[in-house]
Design an enzyme around this catalytic site. Sequence first.
Site, short mmCIF file in Angstrom:
data_model
loop_
_atom_site.label_atom_id
_atom_site.label_comp_id
_atom_site.label_asym_id
_atom_site.label_seq_id
_atom_site.Cartn_x
_atom_site.Cartn_y
_atom_site.Cartn_z
N GLU A 115 0.83 -1.20 0.00
CA GLU A 115 0.00 0.00 0.00
C GLU A 115 0.87 1.25 0.00
O GLU A 115 1.86 1.33 0.71
CB GLU A 115 -0.91 0.00 1.24
N CYS A 124 -7.74 -2.08 8.41
CA CYS A 124 -6.37 -2.06 7.89
C CYS A 124 -5.90 -0.64 7.61
O CYS A 124 -4.80 -0.24 7.99
CB CYS A 124 -6.24 -2.92 6.63
N HIS A 183 -1.17 -5.80 1.89
CA HIS A 183 -2.37 -6.64 1.86
C HIS A 183 -2.05 -7.95 1.14
O HIS A 183 -1.32 -7.95 0.15
CB HIS A 183 -3.51 -5.93 1.11
N1 PCA Z 1 -8.26 -6.99 6.48
C1 PCA Z 1 -9.20 -5.92 6.78
C2 PCA Z 1 -9.09 -5.73 8.27
C3 PCA Z 1 -8.33 -6.89 8.79
C4 PCA Z 1 -7.78 -7.58 7.61
O1 PCA Z 1 -7.02 -8.56 7.61
C5 PCA Z 1 -8.98 -4.67 5.94
O2 PCA Z 1 -8.49 -4.76 4.82
O3 PCA Z 1 -9.30 -3.57 6.41
#
Ligand code: PCA
Length: 215
Positions: free
Chosen positions: A80, A143, A166
């Site tokens: 990200e 996240c 991610h």
């Molecule tokens: N993904 C979520 C919150 C926790 C996770 O593993 C997100 O992308 O916000």
Amino acid sequence: MKTILLTGFEPFGGESLNPSALAMPMLQGRLIAGHRVTTAILPCVFGQSLTLLRREIQRTWPALVICTGQAGGRASLSVERVAINIADATIPDNAGRQPVDQPVVQGGPAAYFSTLPTKTIVAAWQAAALPGAVSHSAGTFVCNHVFYGLMRTLARQPKIRGGFIHVPFLPEQARRLASNAPSLPLDQIVRGLEIAIQTSLTTRLDRRMAGGTIC
Ligand code: PCA
């Protein structure tokens, strides 16, 4: 010895597992470029997740912090680039909280950028035949909340590099869904995180390269 803090998230949204959490024990204690990896699993709860992350940063005083989470539906590991000052949840978190159109930090800047070498990480993933991309949205759920809070904390600690990655669903999660959701096996997720850590520790200036991005 210098430390790296790596975090994953507990399962959320009705799932019984989260690949970002399953990767943690596989990387705990690992020695990478002269640094020891220490891991934590954050609750998928607005507020509590950030409190625990800040506590872990103070406890471990790391040289690098990489937080990770599951992005179901994405086919690539995604590093990200930007955290935004918005919490806008389409589902409740694991404590039943569902903030809508709220700032992560009242009066905070609109966004913070990752200080990871994002393009170099993607190039290293591609060299290792792993699917990877730079992402320009970490969403508006827990996240992004953790990523924003992390970068706000690190803005006062410029020697500590940090950011968010991610990861896709695992094949068993994708199989359980009716749709053809993309997925990545756990060993490839772990390898991808290892490469991201190694690259972050050994790259001072990010490279400039076109492409390799998703929105
Ligand atoms: N993904 C979520 C919150 C926790 C996770 O593993 C997100 O992308 O916000």
